[in-house]
Scaffold this active site. Structure first.
Site, mmCIF file in Angstrom:
data_model
loop_
_atom_site.group_PDB
_atom_site.id
_atom_site.type_symbol
_atom_site.label_atom_id
_atom_site.label_comp_id
_atom_site.label_asym_id
_atom_site.label_seq_id
_atom_site.Cartn_x
_atom_site.Cartn_y
_atom_site.Cartn_z
ATOM 1 N N ASP A 34 16.595 -50.942 -48.091
ATOM 2 C CA ASP A 34 15.621 -50.269 -47.385
ATOM 3 C C ASP A 34 14.279 -50.314 -47.384
ATOM 4 O OD1 ASP A 34 18.387 -48.754 -45.978
ATOM 5 O OD2 ASP A 34 18.970 -48.184 -47.488
ATOM 6 N N ASP A 170 25.626 -47.417 -41.195
ATOM 7 C CA ASP A 170 24.913 -46.635 -42.216
ATOM 8 C C ASP A 170 23.806 -45.298 -42.676
ATOM 9 O OD1 ASP A 170 22.151 -46.947 -43.991
ATOM 10 O OD2 ASP A 170 20.924 -48.273 -43.570
#
Length: 209
Positions: A34, A170
């Site tokens: 991320d 996610d």
């Protein structure tokens, strides 16, 4: 069987290399990275230098999620080969088509992410151009958030638009919430549920099974 992309976001920078090395010895399918710029989301995580360093330690393909307003410099700055997918957000104020072409020019798969409050109609023109849609099941920016339980409805809306595109989910996925998206998603991003455990493989098995 559903694929797992393990996120290391919730770990401190000093723990991430060890976690990547530990994940090398599991059957996780990807390592989820991320990247945040403190502009598109109110957080700054995993700068380019750290991602390039982590890439040297992994034998698992990286699944890179760019939560940034300007992905181009990051895409061009990657210096390792073990990258499967780069995902950008449909909400950014950039030329999405140009960025899709740029990612493809490096030989990577392309993902397009959508936030919980974004209408799926924004995805429609890109669905035949990308490899997967990443559906955010939490508000982007921070780990350890609870799963938004209306997420399955959003996935169904996307599938109605295009049955062939892969779906990745996610946020907030664990051994309890996985049942909410079973059969609807091809890949799930799982973070602290795995990385907070001593036995990563046992946690992965709980999701896969």
């Amino acid at each position: 069987m559903i694929k797992i992309s393990t996120s290391i976001l919730s770990l401190s920078p000093s723990e991430r290399v060890l976690s990547v090395q530990k994940l090398n010895n599991t059957n996780t399918d990807y390592i989820h990275i991320d990247v945040m710029d403190n502009i598109f989301v109110p957080n700054y995580q995993l700068p380019l230098e750290e991602v390039n360093n982590l890439g040297k330690y992994s034998n698992k393909p990286f699944d890179i999620h760019l939560m940034v307003e300007d992905p181009e410099p990051f895409i061009k700055g990657l210096t390792f080969d073990n990258i499967d997918t780069i995902t950008i957000h449909v909400e950014i104020k950039k030329d999405i088509d140009k960025l899709i072409d740029l990612i493809k020019s490096y030989g990577y798969h392309v993902g397009l992410a959508i936030n919980p409050k974004t209408d799926v109609s924004l995805l429609e023109r890109y669905l035949t151009k990308v490899d997967k849609i990443l559906v955010m099941s939490v508000e982007p920016g921070f780990g350890k958030q609870p799963f938004i339980e209306t997420t399955p409805n959003k996935i169904i809306d996307i599938i109605v638009l295009n049955q062939d595109v892969l779906i990745e989910v996610d946020g907030g996925v664990n051994n309890n919430t996985i049942s909410l998206i079973d059969g609807l998603s091809d890949i799930v991003v799982v973070g602290s549920y795995i990385t907070s455990k001593e036995d990563y493989q046992e946690a992965i098995n709980n999701i896969k099974n």
